[in-house]
Design an enzyme around this catalytic site. Structure first.
Site, PDB file in Angstrom:
ATOM      1  N   GLU A  35       0.048  22.752  50.278  1.00 45.25           N
ATOM      2  CA  GLU A  35      -0.267  20.977  50.957  1.00 45.25           C
ATOM      3  C   GLU A  35       0.605  21.439  52.081  1.00 45.25           C
ATOM      4  O   GLU A  35       2.072  21.656  52.349  1.00 45.25           O
ATOM      5  CB  GLU A  35       0.413  20.342  49.938  1.00 45.25           C
ATOM      6  CG  GLU A  35       0.101  18.996  50.394  1.00 45.25           C
ATOM      7  CD  GLU A  35       0.681  18.066  50.030  1.00 45.25           C
ATOM      8  OE1 GLU A  35       0.716  18.010  48.873  1.00 45.25           O
ATOM      9  OE2 GLU A  35       0.097  16.862  49.967  1.00 45.25           O
ATOM     10  N   ARG A 272       9.238  29.266  39.247  1.00 47.94           N
ATOM     11  CA  ARG A 272       9.647  28.943  40.640  1.00 47.94           C
ATOM     12  C   ARG A 272      11.235  29.582  40.776  1.00 47.94           C
ATOM     13  O   ARG A 272      11.379  30.365  40.261  1.00 47.94           O
ATOM     14  CB  ARG A 272      10.150  27.947  40.711  1.00 47.94           C
ATOM     15  CG  ARG A 272       9.101  26.711  40.100  1.00 47.94           C
ATOM     16  CD  ARG A 272      10.002  24.964  39.927  1.00 47.94           C
ATOM     17  NE  ARG A 272       9.862  24.860  41.783  1.00 47.94           N
ATOM     18  CZ  ARG A 272       9.170  24.290  42.456  1.00 47.94           C
ATOM     19  NH1 ARG A 272       8.227  24.236  41.971  1.00 47.94           N
ATOM     20  NH2 ARG A 272       9.507  24.002  43.647  1.00 47.94           N
ATOM     21  N   LYS A 282       9.947  20.482  49.349  1.00 41.69           N
ATOM     22  CA  LYS A 282       9.816  19.832  50.935  1.00 41.69           C
ATOM     23  C   LYS A 282      10.110  18.584  51.104  1.00 41.69           C
ATOM     24  O   LYS A 282      10.947  17.515  52.195  1.00 41.69           O
ATOM     25  CB  LYS A 282       8.254  20.394  51.129  1.00 41.69           C
ATOM     26  CG  LYS A 282       7.945  21.438  51.265  1.00 41.69           C
ATOM     27  CD  LYS A 282       6.266  21.848  51.034  1.00 41.69           C
ATOM     28  CE  LYS A 282       5.939  21.624  50.482  1.00 41.69           C
ATOM     29  NZ  LYS A 282       4.354  21.980  50.453  1.00 41.69           N
TER      30      LYS A 282
HETATM   31  P1  ATP Z   1       7.742  21.544  47.278  1.00 36.84           P
HETATM   32  O1  ATP Z   1       8.436  21.361  45.689  1.00 36.84           O
HETATM   33  O2  ATP Z   1       8.843  22.382  48.242  1.00 36.84           O
HETATM   34  O3  ATP Z   1       7.141  20.896  47.409  1.00 36.84           O
HETATM   35  P2  ATP Z   1       4.928  22.915  46.467  1.00 36.84           P
HETATM   36  O4  ATP Z   1       5.127  23.109  44.684  1.00 36.84           O
HETATM   37  O5  ATP Z   1       4.810  21.493  46.244  1.00 36.84           O
HETATM   38  O6  ATP Z   1       6.749  22.645  46.767  1.00 36.84           O
HETATM   39  P3  ATP Z   1       2.872  23.840  47.362  1.00 36.84           P
HETATM   40  O7  ATP Z   1       2.389  23.435  48.730  1.00 36.84           O
HETATM   41  O8  ATP Z   1       2.069  22.963  46.177  1.00 36.84           O
HETATM   42  O9  ATP Z   1       4.371  23.405  46.896  1.00 36.84           O
HETATM   43  O10 ATP Z   1       2.769  25.138  46.708  1.00 36.84           O
HETATM   44  C1  ATP Z   1       1.588  25.745  47.696  1.00 36.84           C
HETATM   45  C2  ATP Z   1       2.261  27.236  45.727  1.00 36.84           C
HETATM   46  O11 ATP Z   1       3.370  27.419  46.667  1.00 36.84           O
HETATM   47  C3  ATP Z   1       1.991  26.626  45.284  1.00 36.84           C
HETATM   48  O12 ATP Z   1       0.799  27.787  43.905  1.00 36.84           O
HETATM   49  C4  ATP Z   1       3.660  26.675  43.835  1.00 36.84           C
HETATM   50  O13 ATP Z   1       3.375  26.853  43.104  1.00 36.84           O
HETATM   51  C5  ATP Z   1       4.478  27.157  44.981  1.00 36.84           C
HETATM   52  N1  ATP Z   1       5.217  27.263  44.765  1.00 36.84           N
HETATM   53  C6  ATP Z   1       5.846  25.807  45.620  1.00 36.84           C
HETATM   54  N2  ATP Z   1       7.004  26.509  45.202  1.00 36.84           N
HETATM   55  C7  ATP Z   1       7.577  27.497  44.836  1.00 36.84           C
HETATM   56  C8  ATP Z   1       8.670  27.667  44.340  1.00 36.84           C
HETATM   57  N3  ATP Z   1      10.083  27.490  44.580  1.00 36.84           N
HETATM   58  N4  ATP Z   1       9.029  29.341  43.856  1.00 36.84           N
HETATM   59  C9  ATP Z   1       7.783  29.692  43.499  1.00 36.84           C
HETATM   60  N5  ATP Z   1       6.353  29.376  44.045  1.00 36.84           N
HETATM   61  C10 ATP Z   1       6.770  28.027  44.598  1.00 36.84           C
HETATM   62 MG    MG Z   2       2.578  21.032  45.502  1.00 34.63          MG
END
Ligand code: ATP
Ligand code: MG
Length: 573
Positions: A35, A272, A282
């Site tokens: 995102e 994760r 984020k």
């Molecule tokens: P955040 O919790 O930091 O906002 P998010 O999961 O909302 O992260 P996205 O932009 O939706 O962020 O993530 C894009 C991809 O990265 C998704 O497939 C998510 O599962 C993966 N991702 C995000 N954070 C991690 C992490 N800590 N370890 C592994 N993969 C991750």
């Molecule tokens: Mg997300």
């Protein structure tokens, strides 16, 4: 680079089995779906290495898809940084897609759900809806709007999109099962109204925006994704992901995919990445940036890709780290020490060595004529093939204050006026003869004599000493600002603590010192060269102090170095 064969991770095993069984006609398609509401962090890199890695390894394609369904938080600044970071990491996408590319299709799909009696407009508040959800053991309560006529739902949903309804006054919900043990099936929200912010790509075209669950699986389906890989928190969403696709695939095939009725994407989940002494969210990072608690998304203490890059991490080191930690189905926490260990391993072989004195005291060589001479030193000891650099040597040098003791016991092998010989690195052997102090008793000058026949690299240079110390020539030394970083948080897992995570920040995470460095560093006193939109980082090892990289704050007059990692490795397997 590591070339040893690694055993397959569990997702690779699934992919290989699918290939053997001829699924999807041997087609492998993945996507990385960020995102655009923040910068990428090292957690995302774990997902990137998986998504792009699978496509590379099995001759498939990985697309970059921006999950841009919430205009309140999203921006093109984030889109640009995400693309840049992925390229810097060394990955290549097939296409770039946006969930917003499918807003029309998704809207039409929602209308179709309404017409089929599978969705309704709810006028309750978010709180009311939450209260009615029930608990995992108790069924939820149906909304009073659940059974409103299809015609009314159609009219209201269109009114929502037309901007006739205020934000938050209505939502479109899927009509599934308020008693389902999986809470995500209890009439999940499909659409919400957002009129406060224009969308960074579609502007004011839409007043309703699909929720993650109604957008993500569909986007995968429209694109032809075969393996939709994400993190474990989405395990509970998977049945809903499949449910929505069931409504227009298989026996309900509605022609929305070129791959026919049999095709459907499958979701797989891995653990994760969490690292000690930092946060991996984020939202929290944005808070630190907005409140000025760090210098920006690229603050070298941040676990963002741009922060790590500015800190001096190479793309290879980050990828090696991800490869070391691997993929499992259980959540855990990775020791920050392993990340630091990996970058040391990476830089050890390539970073040229340079001398810089952090706590300088002047050393005067009393039997030196004062005529400057050039010393040629290897960039990496014992590796003449990696080049050499020139240093000047003269009568007055800077050495580390800690390398001299006026009165030393027999275990101190460095400089002391006790007749012991010490080598100045890559240069001559000296013997201390005394020192001078100011009124406070602080040493201002150390005196020594040198043996002109003892130069390194000459015959006399073979004479051994118990200690070698670093030095720079006073007459050519340059002042360098060194930024020394420590862990961002005081506690191992700030996210697990109660209260405000900002109060757990390490107050000593940045220390700035001015050091005296050898003149060869003048070469890097300018903005880094940019190749293909990517700034080329210059890495060094400052002897005994650690690995450093040139910071973009550097100008022609002022050199700023960031410490990537100290030399001391605490990592234990
Ligand atoms: P955040 O919790 O930091 O906002 P998010 O999961 O909302 O992260 P996205 O932009 O939706 O962020 O993530 C894009 C991809 O990265 C998704 O497939 C998510 O599962 C993966 N991702 C995000 N954070 C991690 C992490 N800590 N370890 C592994 N993969 C991750
Ligand atoms: Mg997300």
């Amino acid at each position: 680079m590591e070339t040893e064969e690694k055993s397959l991770n569990f997702i690779e095993q699934i992919v290989e089995k699918d290939l053997q069984e001829g699924k999807n006609d041997g087609r492998i398609q993945t996507r990385f779906p960020p995102e655009p509401n923040g910068y990428l962090h090292i957690g995302h890199v774990k997902a990137i290495c998986m998504d792009f890695g699978i496509a590379e390894k099995y001759n498939g394609v990985c697309n970059l898809r921006f999950d841009d369904t919430n205009p309140v938080k999203e921006d093109t600044e984030y889109v640009d940084s995400i693309e840049h970071d992925i390229r810097w990491l060394g990955f290549h996408w097939g296409n770039i897609y946006y969930a917003s590319d499918y807003f029309e299709q998704l809207y039409n799909l929602a209308i179709r759900f309404i017409k089929e009696g599978k969705a309704y407009v709810d006028e309750q508040t978010a709180e009311q809806i939450a209260e009615q959800k029930g608990t995992p053991t108790e069924p939820g309560t149906a909304s009073p709007y659940r059974d409103r006529p299809i015609e009314e739902n159609l009219r209201l949903f269109q009114a929502m999109q037309n901007g006739e309804i205020e934000d938050g006054r209505m939502v479109l919900r899927a009509k599934i099962d308020m008693a389902n043990p999986n809470m995500h099936f209890r009439d999940p929200i499909m659409y919400r109204i957002i009129t406060t912010h224009p969308h960074h790509r579609t502007g004011r075209r839409w007043n309703v925006y699909p929720m993650y669950d109604f957008a993500h699986g569909q986007s995968d389906y429209f694109e032809g994704v075969t393996h939709s890989i994400c993190t474990l928190e989405f395990v509970v969403h998977r049945p809903l992901y499949d449910y929505f696709i069931d409504q227009f695939a298989g026996e309900n095939f509605a022609g929305l995919s070129p791959y026919g009725p049999e095709y459907r994407p499958h979701q797989y989940e891995f653990n994760r990445l969490n690292i000690t002494y930092t946060v991996m969210s984020k939202r929290k990072m944005l808070q630190l940036v907005k409140e000025g608690l760090v210098a920006g998304w690229d603050d070298p203490r941040m676990p963002t890709v741009c922060g790590l890059r500015r800190r001096g991490y190479t793309a290879q080191a980050i990828r090696d780290f991800i490869s070391k930690i691997g993929y499992t189905k259980v959540e855990g926490m990775i020791d920050l020490g392993l990340l630091e260990h990996t970058v040391r391993e990476n830089l050890k072989e390539t970073a040229p060595r340079v001398c810089a004195i952090f706590d300088p005291v002047k050393l005067v060589i009393t039997n030196h004529t004062g005529e400057s001479e050039t010393i040629v030193a290897e960039n990496i000891d014992g590796h003449p093939e990696l080049g050499t650099r020139q240093m000047t040597f003269s009568r007055e040098l800077y050495i580390e204050r800690g390398d001299f003791l006026e009165q030393a016991d027999k275990n101190f092998y460095r400089l002391s006026p006790n007749g012991r010989e010490v080598r100045l690195k890559s240069a001559y052997i000296i013997q201390a003869t005394g020192c001078e102090k100011d009124a406070d008793g602080r040493i201002t000058t150390v005196y020594a004599t040198y043996d002109p026949e003892s130069k390194s690299g000459t015959e006399g240079g073979n004479r051994k000493t118990k200690a070698t110390i670093n030095w720079v020539d006073c007459s050519t030394a340059i002042d360098v600002e060194a930024r020394l970083y420590d862990r961002l948080f005081k506690v191992e897992n700030p996210s697990a603590e109660e209260g405000d995570f900002r109060e757990l920040l390490n107050p000593d995470s940045l220390k700035v010192v001015t050091c005296k460095a050898e003149s060869s560093l003048r070469e890097v006193m300018h903005k880094p060269q940019v190749i293909d939109g990517i700034a080329q980082c210059k890495h060094f090892q400052l002897l005994k102090q650690g690995y450093f990289v040139v910071d973009p704050d550097t100008t022609d007059e002022h050199l700023v170095l960031n410490r990537t990692a100290s030399l001391k490795d605490n990592w234990q397997k």
